[in-house]
Design a protein around this motif. Structure first.
Motif, PDB file in Angstrom:
ATOM      1  N   LYS A  62      -1.549  -5.962   1.418  1.00 59.03           N
ATOM      2  CA  LYS A  62      -0.845  -4.758   0.964  1.00 59.03           C
ATOM      3  C   LYS A  62       0.262  -4.337   1.935  1.00 59.03           C
ATOM      4  N   ALA A 101      -7.441  -5.075  -5.053  1.00 64.44           N
ATOM      5  CA  ALA A 101      -7.519  -4.316  -3.795  1.00 64.44           C
ATOM      6  C   ALA A 101      -7.579  -5.244  -2.585  1.00 64.44           C
ATOM      7  N   ARG A 102      -8.102  -6.455  -2.777  1.00 60.79           N
ATOM      8  CA  ARG A 102      -8.211  -7.399  -1.661  1.00 60.79           C
ATOM      9  C   ARG A 102      -6.904  -8.141  -1.371  1.00 60.79           C
ATOM     10  N   GLN A 138     -11.148  -4.446  -7.853  1.00 64.94           N
ATOM     11  CA  GLN A 138     -11.603  -4.874  -6.528  1.00 64.94           C
ATOM     12  C   GLN A 138     -10.863  -6.130  -6.077  1.00 64.94           C
ATOM     13  N   ALA A 139     -10.613  -7.040  -7.002  1.00 62.90           N
ATOM     14  CA  ALA A 139      -9.890  -8.271  -6.668  1.00 62.90           C
ATOM     15  C   ALA A 139      -8.454  -7.946  -6.252  1.00 62.90           C
ATOM     16  N   ASP A 145       0.842  -1.203   0.000  1.00 62.39           N
ATOM     17  CA  ASP A 145       0.000   0.000   0.000  1.00 62.39           C
ATOM     18  C   ASP A 145       0.877   1.253   0.000  1.00 62.39           C
TER      19      ASP A 145
END
Length: 273
Positions: A258, A254-255, A251-252, A165
């Protein structure tokens, strides 16, 4: 190729990294990248390949003004006179009169940041450097350079990939209209084996690595500098420019976890500051 305009330079969004390509073996690799269409080459004095990069550029026949060339000063050379010597050495090895971007490779704990950046700005006035930037700064150091010192930072180069992230850093850089240049964008090869990225890649008819690059290129103000020793991988990275992710893909990704940082030398700054 799309470029990011910053501090008077145009930064091609997909560049070619040369870390861990020391010595003369680097020359044919860079020659191949230039033949395929790369126009943004990233090197550093620490990589020990500036001569090879320069030779590849010289043999390419491509006009110097058509190329974006980045090199960096090592953290052990951040006293003003040492920076001057380092730049002179880099220019001589590269065989060029100027570099488009000169960067602090890593911060050092005992550096005088104001003096470092003042010295680097003097190179712009001399014409040996077109723009300056920093790498591997934490938020405190970056804000000091930009907000307190007011240095014309053209970009910030940091580790960034689907498993780390960097949203806070990216948000700050966007506020300042400063690009983020992502190194290790394939998580040092780990992206290729990730099941989620591979599944998304299968949907788009490409590999997992191309999805990792496409995810970065999908983000405003982000450039990437993957390295690739083999010509087919160099081309595959270029092909990532044509991949268009959808919301389901985003979205995938993002999961994914991170919190995985893979570049942590002992002289790293404290990343959470």
């Amino acid at each position: 190729m799309e470029v990011l305009k910053t501090q008077g330079i145009e930064l091609p969004r997909l560049g070619f990294g040369t870390f861990r390509m020391p010595g003369a073996d680097c020359q044919p690799v860079v020659e191949s990248a230039l033949e395929l269409g790369y126009r943004h080459i990233d090197t550093a004095e620490m990589y020990q390949n500036e001569e090879a990069v320069g030779a590849a550029i010289a043999s390419s026949g491509i006009g110097r003004e058509q190329l974006h060339l980045t090199t960096k000063v090592w953290h052990e050379n951040l006293k003003p006179e040492s920076i001057r010597r380092a730049l002179e050495s880099s220019l001589a090895k590269l065989g060029v009169d100027y570099v488009d971007l000169y960067m602090v490779h890593w911060p050092s704990r005992d550096m005088n940041l104001g003096a470092v950046l003042e010295t680097m700005q003097s190179f712009i006035q001399q014409g040996t450097v077109r723009a300056i930037g920093v790498c591997n700064f934490n938020m405190t150091l970056l804000k000091s350079a930009i907000d307190d010192i007011g240095a014309p930072i053209a970009c910030h180069q940091i580790e960034y990939h689907p498993f780390l992230d960097q949203s806070k850093m990216l948000s700050y850089l966007r506020e300042k209209a400063i690009p983020l240049v992502a190194y290790a964008p394939l998580a040092q090869g780990r992206a290729a084996d990730d099941a989620v990225l591979r599944e998304i890649g299968a949907k788009h008819g490409v590999g997992a690595s191309q999805i990792a690059l496409a995810w970065l290129l999908d983000q405003q103000g982000v450039a990437v500098i993957p390295k690739a020793g083999r010509r087919e991988n160099q081309q595959a990275n270029l092909d990532a420019l044509t991949v268009k992710l959808d919301d389901e893909d985003r979205q995938a990704i993002a999961r994914l976890p991170k919190n995985q940082r893979f570049v942590t030398p002992p002289f790293s700054p404290e990343w959470d500051k």
